[in-house]
Write a protein that holds these residues in place. Sequence first.
Motif, PDB file in Angstrom:
ATOM      1  N   UNK A  47       3.698   7.251   2.354  1.00 49.62           N
ATOM      2  CA  UNK A  47       3.649   6.177   3.339  1.00 49.62           C
ATOM      3  C   UNK A  47       3.571   4.859   2.583  1.00 49.62           C
ATOM      4  N   UNK A  48       4.462   3.930   2.905  1.00 53.89           N
ATOM      5  CA  UNK A  48       4.452   2.601   2.305  1.00 53.89           C
ATOM      6  C   UNK A  48       4.193   1.580   3.400  1.00 53.89           C
ATOM      7  N   UNK A  49       3.168   0.751   3.192  1.00 56.20           N
ATOM      8  CA  UNK A  49       2.823  -0.279   4.174  1.00 56.20           C
ATOM      9  C   UNK A  49       2.866  -1.621   3.456  1.00 56.20           C
TER      10      UNK A  49
ATOM     11  N   UNK B  17       0.857  -1.180   0.000  1.00 61.24           N
ATOM     12  CA  UNK B  17       0.000   0.000   0.000  1.00 61.24           C
ATOM     13  C   UNK B  17       0.898   1.237   0.000  1.00 61.24           C
ATOM     14  N   UNK B  18       0.673   2.139  -0.952  1.00 60.08           N
ATOM     15  CA  UNK B  18       1.413   3.392  -1.055  1.00 60.08           C
ATOM     16  C   UNK B  18       0.396   4.526  -0.948  1.00 60.08           C
ATOM     17  N   UNK B  19       0.576   5.403   0.040  1.00 59.69           N
ATOM     18  CA  UNK B  19      -0.377   6.486   0.289  1.00 59.69           C
ATOM     19  C   UNK B  19       0.355   7.820   0.236  1.00 59.69           C
ATOM     20  N   UNK B  20      -0.137   8.737  -0.606  1.00 59.31           N
ATOM     21  CA  UNK B  20       0.423  10.091  -0.642  1.00 59.31           C
ATOM     22  C   UNK B  20      -0.044  10.849   0.594  1.00 59.31           C
TER      23      UNK B  20
ATOM     24  N   UNK C 276       1.615  14.080   1.798  1.00 56.21           N
ATOM     25  CA  UNK C 276       2.593  15.165   1.838  1.00 56.21           C
ATOM     26  C   UNK C 276       2.374  16.087   3.037  1.00 56.21           C
ATOM     27  N   UNK C 277       3.471  16.581   3.573  1.00 59.94           N
ATOM     28  CA  UNK C 277       3.469  17.540   4.684  1.00 59.94           C
ATOM     29  C   UNK C 277       2.974  16.969   6.005  1.00 59.94           C
ATOM     30  N   UNK C 278       2.858  15.645   6.116  1.00 60.80           N
ATOM     31  CA  UNK C 278       2.523  15.034   7.401  1.00 60.80           C
ATOM     32  C   UNK C 278       3.818  14.778   8.165  1.00 60.80           C
ATOM     33  N   UNK C 279       3.768  14.932   9.467  1.00 63.85           N
ATOM     34  CA  UNK C 279       4.872  14.494  10.316  1.00 63.85           C
ATOM     35  C   UNK C 279       4.636  13.021  10.637  1.00 63.85           C
ATOM     36  N   UNK C 280       5.691  12.241  10.644  1.00 67.84           N
ATOM     37  CA  UNK C 280       5.575  10.805  10.891  1.00 67.84           C
ATOM     38  C   UNK C 280       4.848  10.534  12.210  1.00 67.84           C
ATOM     39  N   UNK C 281       5.089  11.364  13.197  1.00 69.29           N
ATOM     40  CA  UNK C 281       4.474  11.154  14.513  1.00 69.29           C
ATOM     41  C   UNK C 281       2.961  11.404  14.500  1.00 69.29           C
TER      42      UNK C 281
ATOM     43  N   UNK D 262       7.882   5.803   5.950  1.00 69.71           N
ATOM     44  CA  UNK D 262       7.386   7.089   5.469  1.00 69.71           C
ATOM     45  C   UNK D 262       8.583   7.889   4.976  1.00 69.71           C
ATOM     46  N   UNK D 263       8.567   8.218   3.682  1.00 71.45           N
ATOM     47  CA  UNK D 263       9.689   8.930   3.093  1.00 71.45           C
ATOM     48  C   UNK D 263       9.180   9.869   1.996  1.00 71.45           C
ATOM     49  N   UNK D 264       9.612  11.100   2.037  1.00 64.88           N
ATOM     50  CA  UNK D 264       9.295  12.109   1.019  1.00 64.88           C
ATOM     51  C   UNK D 264       7.795  12.213   0.749  1.00 64.88           C
TER      52      UNK D 264
END
Length: 145
Positions: free
Chosen positions: A125-127, A52-55, A57-62, A120-122
């Motif tokens: 989110x990849x699950x 699963x790949x979810x866009x 952007x601008x989210x903090x990982x926490x 989570x990178x750039x």
Amino acid sequence: MTNEIMDRNNLMRNWFNNDSWMNNFPSIFDNNFPEDSTLKTDIKETDKDYEVHVDMPDFNKKDIDINYENDVLTISGHRDSFNDHNDKNGDMIMSERSSGRYMRQYHLPAVDSKSIKATYDKGVLEVNLPKLEKKVESGHHIDID
């Protein structure tokens, strides 16, 4: 069933798009309903897992929460993507950036929930959700009583 729902959605969309009142509605209000208000997702299924790949952007990982329960993957997050940029005269003309809480759910059955991994990178989110191994039962003889 899915096609019927899509047909109804397209019918409603066409009705709104072709309605003269809607076409003349002031464009200043258009930005209140941003087209990009959902978490855009790609899901790939293989024999061994779901990817699963979810866009996001601008989210903090926490501020991202991932949960898998009853065959449903839930991804949610909170984003504050901007500050108030109005000056003392209130000269802001338009703001298209959004903030708030976002959530999507995906039905992905037969997953080994203890082996789910996420990165989570750039802004993406990849699950990875490994599937449970299917037990292949070899045939066996059944006696007749």
